[in-house]
Design a protein around this motif. Structure first.
Motif, PDB file in Angstrom:
ATOM      1  N   LEU B 337     -17.161 -33.433  37.198  1.00 54.87           N
ATOM      2  CA  LEU B 337     -16.716 -34.513  38.054  1.00 54.87           C
ATOM      3  C   LEU B 337     -17.799 -35.783  37.884  1.00 54.87           C
ATOM      4  O   LEU B 337     -17.506 -36.688  37.726  1.00 54.87           O
ATOM      5  CB  LEU B 337     -16.441 -34.127  39.437  1.00 54.87           C
ATOM      6  CG  LEU B 337     -15.968 -35.057  40.159  1.00 54.87           C
ATOM      7  CD1 LEU B 337     -14.512 -35.718  39.720  1.00 54.87           C
ATOM      8  CD2 LEU B 337     -15.651 -34.496  41.768  1.00 54.87           C
ATOM      9  N   ALA B 338     -18.914 -35.173  38.171  1.00 55.09           N
ATOM     10  CA  ALA B 338     -19.991 -36.447  38.016  1.00 55.09           C
ATOM     11  C   ALA B 338     -20.176 -36.991  36.629  1.00 55.09           C
ATOM     12  O   ALA B 338     -20.235 -38.153  36.623  1.00 55.09           O
ATOM     13  CB  ALA B 338     -21.160 -35.788  38.343  1.00 55.09           C
ATOM     14  N   ARG B 341     -17.352 -39.630  36.602  1.00 53.74           N
ATOM     15  CA  ARG B 341     -17.631 -40.532  37.513  1.00 53.74           C
ATOM     16  C   ARG B 341     -18.550 -41.544  36.729  1.00 53.74           C
ATOM     17  O   ARG B 341     -18.177 -42.728  36.750  1.00 53.74           O
ATOM     18  CB  ARG B 341     -18.334 -40.242  38.784  1.00 53.74           C
ATOM     19  CG  ARG B 341     -18.117 -41.139  39.990  1.00 53.74           C
ATOM     20  CD  ARG B 341     -18.622 -40.497  41.215  1.00 53.74           C
ATOM     21  NE  ARG B 341     -17.413 -39.572  41.760  1.00 53.74           N
ATOM     22  CZ  ARG B 341     -17.392 -38.519  42.232  1.00 53.74           C
ATOM     23  NH1 ARG B 341     -18.706 -37.881  42.336  1.00 53.74           N
ATOM     24  NH2 ARG B 341     -16.293 -37.868  42.787  1.00 53.74           N
ATOM     25  N   GLU B 342     -19.456 -40.864  35.948  1.00 52.47           N
ATOM     26  CA  GLU B 342     -20.310 -41.809  35.348  1.00 52.47           C
ATOM     27  C   GLU B 342     -19.436 -42.635  34.233  1.00 52.47           C
ATOM     28  O   GLU B 342     -19.937 -43.713  33.853  1.00 52.47           O
ATOM     29  CB  GLU B 342     -21.570 -41.051  34.705  1.00 52.47           C
ATOM     30  CG  GLU B 342     -22.617 -41.776  34.244  1.00 52.47           C
ATOM     31  CD  GLU B 342     -24.060 -41.193  33.738  1.00 52.47           C
ATOM     32  OE1 GLU B 342     -24.876 -41.052  34.689  1.00 52.47           O
ATOM     33  OE2 GLU B 342     -24.019 -40.466  33.055  1.00 52.47           O
ATOM     34  N   SER B 345     -16.975 -44.830  35.869  1.00 50.71           N
ATOM     35  CA  SER B 345     -17.266 -45.887  37.029  1.00 50.71           C
ATOM     36  C   SER B 345     -16.208 -46.521  37.603  1.00 50.71           C
ATOM     37  O   SER B 345     -15.790 -47.700  37.644  1.00 50.71           O
ATOM     38  CB  SER B 345     -18.341 -46.955  36.366  1.00 50.71           C
ATOM     39  OG  SER B 345     -17.753 -47.682  35.231  1.00 50.71           O
ATOM     40  N   PRO B 346     -15.663 -45.522  38.508  1.00 51.37           N
ATOM     41  CA  PRO B 346     -14.642 -46.066  39.220  1.00 51.37           C
ATOM     42  C   PRO B 346     -14.997 -47.189  40.238  1.00 51.37           C
ATOM     43  O   PRO B 346     -15.841 -47.279  40.690  1.00 51.37           O
ATOM     44  CB  PRO B 346     -14.113 -44.918  40.030  1.00 51.37           C
ATOM     45  CG  PRO B 346     -15.447 -44.005  40.037  1.00 51.37           C
ATOM     46  CD  PRO B 346     -15.929 -44.151  38.847  1.00 51.37           C
ATOM     47  N   ALA B 351     -11.046 -42.821  44.545  1.00 53.73           N
ATOM     48  CA  ALA B 351     -11.769 -41.641  44.419  1.00 53.73           C
ATOM     49  C   ALA B 351     -11.185 -40.592  43.431  1.00 53.73           C
ATOM     50  O   ALA B 351      -9.888 -40.626  43.126  1.00 53.73           O
ATOM     51  CB  ALA B 351     -11.374 -40.907  45.946  1.00 53.73           C
ATOM     52  N   LEU B 352     -12.204 -39.849  42.924  1.00 58.60           N
ATOM     53  CA  LEU B 352     -11.880 -39.158  41.750  1.00 58.60           C
ATOM     54  C   LEU B 352     -11.866 -37.632  42.306  1.00 58.60           C
ATOM     55  O   LEU B 352     -12.810 -37.312  43.194  1.00 58.60           O
ATOM     56  CB  LEU B 352     -12.811 -39.156  40.587  1.00 58.60           C
ATOM     57  CG  LEU B 352     -12.942 -40.576  40.065  1.00 58.60           C
ATOM     58  CD1 LEU B 352     -13.885 -40.411  38.875  1.00 58.60           C
ATOM     59  CD2 LEU B 352     -11.623 -41.057  39.477  1.00 58.60           C
ATOM     60  N   ARG B 353     -10.897 -36.722  42.156  1.00 61.69           N
ATOM     61  CA  ARG B 353     -11.066 -35.357  42.371  1.00 61.69           C
ATOM     62  C   ARG B 353     -10.517 -34.391  41.131  1.00 61.69           C
ATOM     63  O   ARG B 353      -9.684 -34.772  40.237  1.00 61.69           O
ATOM     64  CB  ARG B 353      -9.795 -34.978  43.327  1.00 61.69           C
ATOM     65  CG  ARG B 353     -10.332 -35.046  44.708  1.00 61.69           C
ATOM     66  CD  ARG B 353      -9.763 -34.522  45.936  1.00 61.69           C
ATOM     67  NE  ARG B 353      -8.050 -35.039  45.553  1.00 61.69           N
ATOM     68  CZ  ARG B 353      -7.258 -34.290  45.582  1.00 61.69           C
ATOM     69  NH1 ARG B 353      -7.491 -32.758  45.774  1.00 61.69           N
ATOM     70  NH2 ARG B 353      -5.905 -34.664  45.750  1.00 61.69           N
ATOM     71  N   LEU B 359      -7.837 -34.035  36.473  1.00 63.10           N
ATOM     72  CA  LEU B 359      -8.254 -35.300  37.244  1.00 63.10           C
ATOM     73  C   LEU B 359      -7.422 -35.851  38.126  1.00 63.10           C
ATOM     74  O   LEU B 359      -6.389 -36.690  37.462  1.00 63.10           O
ATOM     75  CB  LEU B 359      -9.291 -36.277  36.356  1.00 63.10           C
ATOM     76  CG  LEU B 359      -9.917 -37.431  36.968  1.00 63.10           C
ATOM     77  CD1 LEU B 359     -11.033 -36.752  37.545  1.00 63.10           C
ATOM     78  CD2 LEU B 359     -10.438 -38.331  35.963  1.00 63.10           C
ATOM     79  N   VAL B 361      -6.583 -39.130  40.422  1.00 62.40           N
ATOM     80  CA  VAL B 361      -7.293 -40.626  40.692  1.00 62.40           C
ATOM     81  C   VAL B 361      -6.667 -41.135  41.923  1.00 62.40           C
ATOM     82  O   VAL B 361      -5.207 -41.193  41.908  1.00 62.40           O
ATOM     83  CB  VAL B 361      -7.439 -41.569  39.436  1.00 62.40           C
ATOM     84  CG1 VAL B 361      -8.021 -42.798  39.885  1.00 62.40           C
ATOM     85  CG2 VAL B 361      -7.758 -40.910  38.176  1.00 62.40           C
TER      86      VAL B 361
END
Ligand SMILES: Nc1nc2c(ncn2[C@@H]2O[C@H](COP(=O)(O)OP(=O)(O)OP(=O)(O)O)[C@@H](O)[C@H]2O)c(=O)[nH]1
Ligand SMILES: [Mg+2]
Lengths: 172, 524
Positions: B337-338, B341-342, B345-346, B351-353, B359, B361
């Motif tokens: 997830l990290a 996210r990188e 870059s939301p 929020a991302l899950r 995934l 969004v």
């Protein structure tokens, strides 16, 4: 997008603040808290290049003790006169305010709204009372800040008038 | 016309009438003390920024100050620590409050006559309020002061103050420059603002004179306003010798507890190793003492939590530790997830899950970001499915509001589009095409309802027919512009809206409007 300052004028407790809040935030509250001085709101309507940003000055209503500060009217491009349909004296007040606004601002566009249209059971403004005003060219409509009826339309009609006036001024 | 006195009043009205004099009285009393009146009038503007500012606004400055102060074992820094503890704030916040001299957070260029905002700039990260509204409020306060205190003469008001914000105002003949300052601005700021006001009047004299509501011409003022965004911080003063004995006493206490701490330290190392190992993306393979240091060996995903933070939390001096963690790619979901996210870059508000390689969004994002998301190589991130049901397109929402407040207007009894209205409808069509496309990209089912209306000048049947012709005319234009026909429906409302109104003949009823649906996520 052009921006214009407009004002809401009328006697106290006619629903000026309620109309702005309905228009800007789509909310309504039954409880009354008198506006002290002035509060300022903004809202954009329509699409560029025809769209317009309205900076709305919601002024404290007049009563025996507070008089309208005409200095708040400076630079105002148009205004909405608000009447409470259940209190006939507020129509006279609106006519008086229009006269004074005219002295300060000259012939800028305005719209008169008779508010609280949801309380027709307590209505006390005769239908013909507005006819004379219409004949002399006033735009009058009924609104209810409570149900939202006519609110959007009132601001929209004023906005259209402002845009027309703006075009006429830039063309000349 | 009847006076309100000859009809019964409701309880509300009586109350309102009873209260009004009190409100007036209160207002007048507050005017006796000018400063209080000003700050009351400004209170609604200032309050939110006062609340938010402390740690949101200046964290860059805090960062460096924090290091500086933490390094020096001054008496003052201990006072601040105590204060931070007492007031339940972070140490850094207290340092900021005590070392900030001033910072100009926002500079506004305001048209004097109308109170409309011409241009504004804000310092980075400052928690500022809507400049359009501040601009109006400042003008209102000025008008008020002018009326109340000096009988309509030129305003003397050049400064307003609340507990920690000051607004400096520089009047020019056509425009006003206002600077919102946190802390105590120096006298030089006045000269800067005067110079800026002069420059604006010199360079933009014609624009100022001709201003009619179009602020677009004032972007040129940007660099001048930015020149006013100044700030100064005070470095903490040196520690006082008189307080040295306190430090000496503290040192001897430290000596007494030193032994106990040594034992505790051993336990801390084991605890630290265990906690690092439990962290996703970190694997500890062993730890031992070597050369006066404690060595921790293992693997770490570059996106895993920073071990230095763990040491700080455990109260361990990082200089005493040697971390030998080699990089590796962890497949734990938290790391996956990290990584997503990188890579993606939301924007804030999204929020991302991640659940079982899928995934989700959620939230609201600008269209450009959604497009990038669709094009991203998610497989490379180990993601097999993408759920967008709870993602909203921010641009579509703004656009939708604007489109729904548009109206195409017609001459009485006519369904012909004038050249101007034709142009207007074409522009609307282009936006609708875009809107529908974006909604479909998100797997939605966009619908356009074309609503025709008529005023009440004819009979009901005639009006219904005219309103339908108008709606058809616009529908045809939309379809010709490329909007898929199957998503358009027409709705002829005749004179229904006009009939109940006093002004039923008004041009406002000879319109076609659109109503949109199906672009947002189905509610769960
Ligand atoms: N039923 C009904 N009540 C309304 C309507 N509009 C306003 N009110 C009520 O009327 C009272 C006064 O409304 P405000 O909007 O505060 O009036 P105002 O004109 O801003 O008053 P001042 O600020 O004192 O000048 C409030 O109790 C509102 O809830 C309406 O359309 N229908
Ligand atoms: Mg009010």
């Amino acid at each position: 997008m052009i921006q214009k300052k407009i004002c809401l004028l009328g006697a106290y407790a006619v629903g000026k603040t309620s109309l702005v809040l309905r228009f800007v935030r789509s909310v309504f509250s039954e409880s009354y808290s008198a506006t002290v001085g002035v509060r300022i709101y903004k809202k954009e309507i329509g699409l560029a290049p025809w769209g317009i940003k309205l900076i709305v000055w919601d002024l404290a209503g007049e009563n025996e003790l507070v008089r309208l500060r005409t200095s708040y009217l400076r630079g105002c491009s148009g205004y909405i006169l608000v009447v409470d349909g259940t209190r006939p004296a507020t129509l006279e007040k609106a006519i008086d305010l229009q006269r004074r606004a005219f002295q300060t601002l000259g012939p800028v566009p305005f719209v008169l709204v008779v508010n609280k249209n949801d309380r027709r059971d307590q209505w006390s403004i005769e239908a013909f009372a507005l006819d004379d005003l219409r004949e002399s060219g006033w735009t009058c409509l009924r609104t209810s800040a409570k149900t939202g009826e006519g609110v959007e339309l009132a601001f929209q009609i004023l906005a259209e008038k402002l845009i027309d006036a703006h075009r006429a001024a830039t063309a000349s | 016309m009847a006076e309100p006195t000859d009809k019964p009043r409701t309880a509300d009205q009586r109350l309102i009438e009873a209260l009004s004099p009190t409100i007036q009285h209160a207002l007048r009393r507050s005017l006796r003390d000018e400063r209080r009146a000003w700050s009351e009038a400004l209170y609604p503007i200032m309050l939110p920024s006062v609340r938010m500012a402390v740690w949101a606004a200046f964290h860059e400055a805090v960062e460096s100050l924090n290091r500086l102060v933490e390094a020096s074992l001054s008496w003052r820094s201990w006072q601040w620590r105590l204060e931070a503890w007492r007031r339940r704030k972070s140490f850094a916040e207290v340092v900021l409050l005590r070392t900030l001299v001033y910072r100009v957070e926002q500079v506004l260029l305001i048209h004097r006559e109308t109170g409309l905002l011409l241009h504004s700039v804000a310092s980075k990260d400052a928690a500022t309020k809507d400049p359009d509204i501040i601009s109006g409020m400042l003008t209102a306060v000025q008008d008020f002061v002018r009326d109340s205190f000096n009988g309509g003469q030129e305003s003397p008001l050049n400064e307003l103050r609340t507990a920690d914000l000051t607004v400096r105002i520089e009047q020019g003949p056509w425009a006003v420059i206002a600077a919102v300052v946190r802390g105590y601005p120096p006298a030089e700021l006045h000269a800067t603002l005067t110079a800026a006001a002069d420059l604006v009047h010199q360079e933009m004299a014609q624009e100022l004179r001709e201003f009619d509501g179009d602020a677009g011409r004032f972007v040129r003022a940007r660099s001048i306003l930015e020149g006013c965004l100044q700030a100064a911080y005070r470095t903490p003063p040196p520690s006082s010798y008189r307080k040295l004995w306190v430090l000496a006493a503290a040192a001897s206490v430290l000596l007494v507890v030193g032994l106990a701490m040594f034992v505790q330290q051993r336990l801390r190392w084991s605890d630290l190793a265990a906690r690092l190992n439990a962290e996703p993306g970190i694997v500890v393979t062993g730890h031992y003492d070597s050369g006066g240091k404690h060595v921790i060996e293992g693997l770490r995903d570059p996106l895993a939590a920073d071990p230095a933070q763990f040491m700080a939390d455990a109260g361990i001096d990082p200089a005493r530790a040697a971390l030998r963690l080699r990089p590796f790619v962890s497949l734990e979901p938290a790391l996956q997830l990290a990584r997503a996210r990188e890579a993606l870059s939301p924007p804030p508000g999204v929020a991302l899950r991640l659940e079982a390689d899928a995934l989700s969004v959620e939230g609201a994002a600008p269209r450009a970001w959604i497009r990038r998301l669709r094009e991203a190589n998610l497989a490379a991130l180990g993601i097999r499915a993408l759920h967008l049901a709870s993602l909203r397109d921010l641009d579509a929402e703004t656009l939708r509001q604007a489109m729904e407040s548009e109206a195409i207007r017609f001459e009485p009894g006519s369904s012909r589009l004038s050249p101007q209205q034709q142009q207007r409808a074409e522009k609307l069509a282009a936006l609708l095409v875009d809107w529908a496309k974006a909604a479909r990209e998100l797997g939605r089912d966009p619908r356009v309802e074309v609503v025709g209306r008529a005023d009440r000048s004819g009979d009901a049947a005639y009006n219904l027919r005219v309103s339908e012709e108008r709606a058809r005319r616009v529908r045809d234009l939309l379809a010709a512009s490329g909007l898929p026909e199957e998503i358009i429906a027409i709705n002829a409302e005749g004179d229904a809206a006009a009939r109940g109104a006093d002004n039923g003949e008004d041009a406002a009823y000879r319109t076609v409007r659109i109503r949109l649906s199906g672009d947002s996520a189905p509610s769960l």
